[in-house]
Design a protein around this motif. Sequence first.
Motif, PDB file in Angstrom:
ATOM      1  N   SER A 166       1.481  10.050 -25.323  1.00 42.77           N
ATOM      2  CA  SER A 166       1.130  10.439 -26.025  1.00 42.77           C
ATOM      3  C   SER A 166       0.110  11.705 -25.299  1.00 42.77           C
ATOM      4  O   SER A 166      -0.145  13.270 -25.380  1.00 42.77           O
ATOM      5  CB  SER A 166      -0.206   9.833 -27.171  1.00 42.77           C
ATOM      6  OG  SER A 166       0.503   9.002 -27.453  1.00 42.77           O
TER       7      SER A 166
ATOM      8  N   GLN B  26       1.107  16.155 -25.340  1.00 37.04           N
ATOM      9  CA  GLN B  26       0.182  17.311 -25.723  1.00 37.04           C
ATOM     10  C   GLN B  26      -0.159  18.215 -24.622  1.00 37.04           C
ATOM     11  O   GLN B  26      -0.755  19.021 -25.050  1.00 37.04           O
ATOM     12  CB  GLN B  26      -1.262  17.129 -26.060  1.00 37.04           C
ATOM     13  CG  GLN B  26      -1.846  17.277 -26.565  1.00 37.04           C
ATOM     14  CD  GLN B  26      -3.210  16.806 -27.461  1.00 37.04           C
ATOM     15  OE1 GLN B  26      -3.582  15.768 -27.235  1.00 37.04           O
ATOM     16  NE2 GLN B  26      -4.355  18.254 -27.534  1.00 37.04           N
TER      17      GLN B  26
ATOM     18  N   TYR C 260      -6.422   8.579 -26.940  1.00 34.63           N
ATOM     19  CA  TYR C 260      -5.013   8.634 -27.345  1.00 34.63           C
ATOM     20  C   TYR C 260      -5.079   7.371 -27.850  1.00 34.63           C
ATOM     21  O   TYR C 260      -2.920   6.860 -27.579  1.00 34.63           O
ATOM     22  CB  TYR C 260      -4.365   9.191 -25.793  1.00 34.63           C
ATOM     23  CG  TYR C 260      -4.584  11.003 -25.908  1.00 34.63           C
ATOM     24  CD1 TYR C 260      -3.832  11.702 -26.536  1.00 34.63           C
ATOM     25  CD2 TYR C 260      -5.653  11.082 -25.100  1.00 34.63           C
ATOM     26  CE1 TYR C 260      -3.869  13.280 -26.433  1.00 34.63           C
ATOM     27  CE2 TYR C 260      -5.455  12.373 -24.830  1.00 34.63           C
ATOM     28  CZ  TYR C 260      -5.035  13.497 -25.767  1.00 34.63           C
ATOM     29  OH  TYR C 260      -5.219  14.519 -25.535  1.00 34.63           O
TER      30      TYR C 260
ATOM     31  N   GLU D 132       1.076  22.365 -25.120  1.00 33.04           N
ATOM     32  CA  GLU D 132       0.309  23.250 -25.695  1.00 33.04           C
ATOM     33  C   GLU D 132       0.470  23.807 -23.640  1.00 33.04           C
ATOM     34  O   GLU D 132      -0.960  24.580 -23.108  1.00 33.04           O
ATOM     35  CB  GLU D 132      -1.160  22.914 -25.527  1.00 33.04           C
ATOM     36  CG  GLU D 132      -0.638  21.804 -26.886  1.00 33.04           C
ATOM     37  CD  GLU D 132      -2.645  21.831 -27.361  1.00 33.04           C
ATOM     38  OE1 GLU D 132      -3.707  21.896 -26.338  1.00 33.04           O
ATOM     39  OE2 GLU D 132      -3.088  20.889 -28.304  1.00 33.04           O
TER      40      GLU D 132
END
Length: 129
Positions: free
Chosen positions: A97, A101, A91, A105
């Motif tokens: 970040s 993610q 990352y 998700e």
Amino acid sequence: MSEKVPNISEAEWEVMNVLWKQAPLAANEVISSLQEHKEWKPKTVRTLLDRLTKKKVIGVNKNQKVYTFFPLYSQDDCQHAEAQSFVNRIYGGTLKSMLVQFIQEDSLSEEDIKELRSILDNKPNKKSK
């Protein structure tokens, strides 16, 4: 321990997990513990112990007939170093970040999110750079 933790391979982590639970241990005790869930030959485990000793991740007590091995770094120190390396490699050093993610998700359960929120709420503020 404040100095940089050496990189540890996946197989070496298995050995370290045994030593963090029960150190100090003789090589045969490490081998027995690992053979409960791995199909590694004793020579493989001895090689891993030798590598970890050369990397100075574990120490060896040579004052007895049977050498015993013990960790020189805590599990927390190694986990922190590995997590930092992962964030840097994958990352670009940006923890945000990675978190975005995982959150986007749906990798985190409601309980995980609640716990993270509590940690963030209780974290002391650091001055921004």
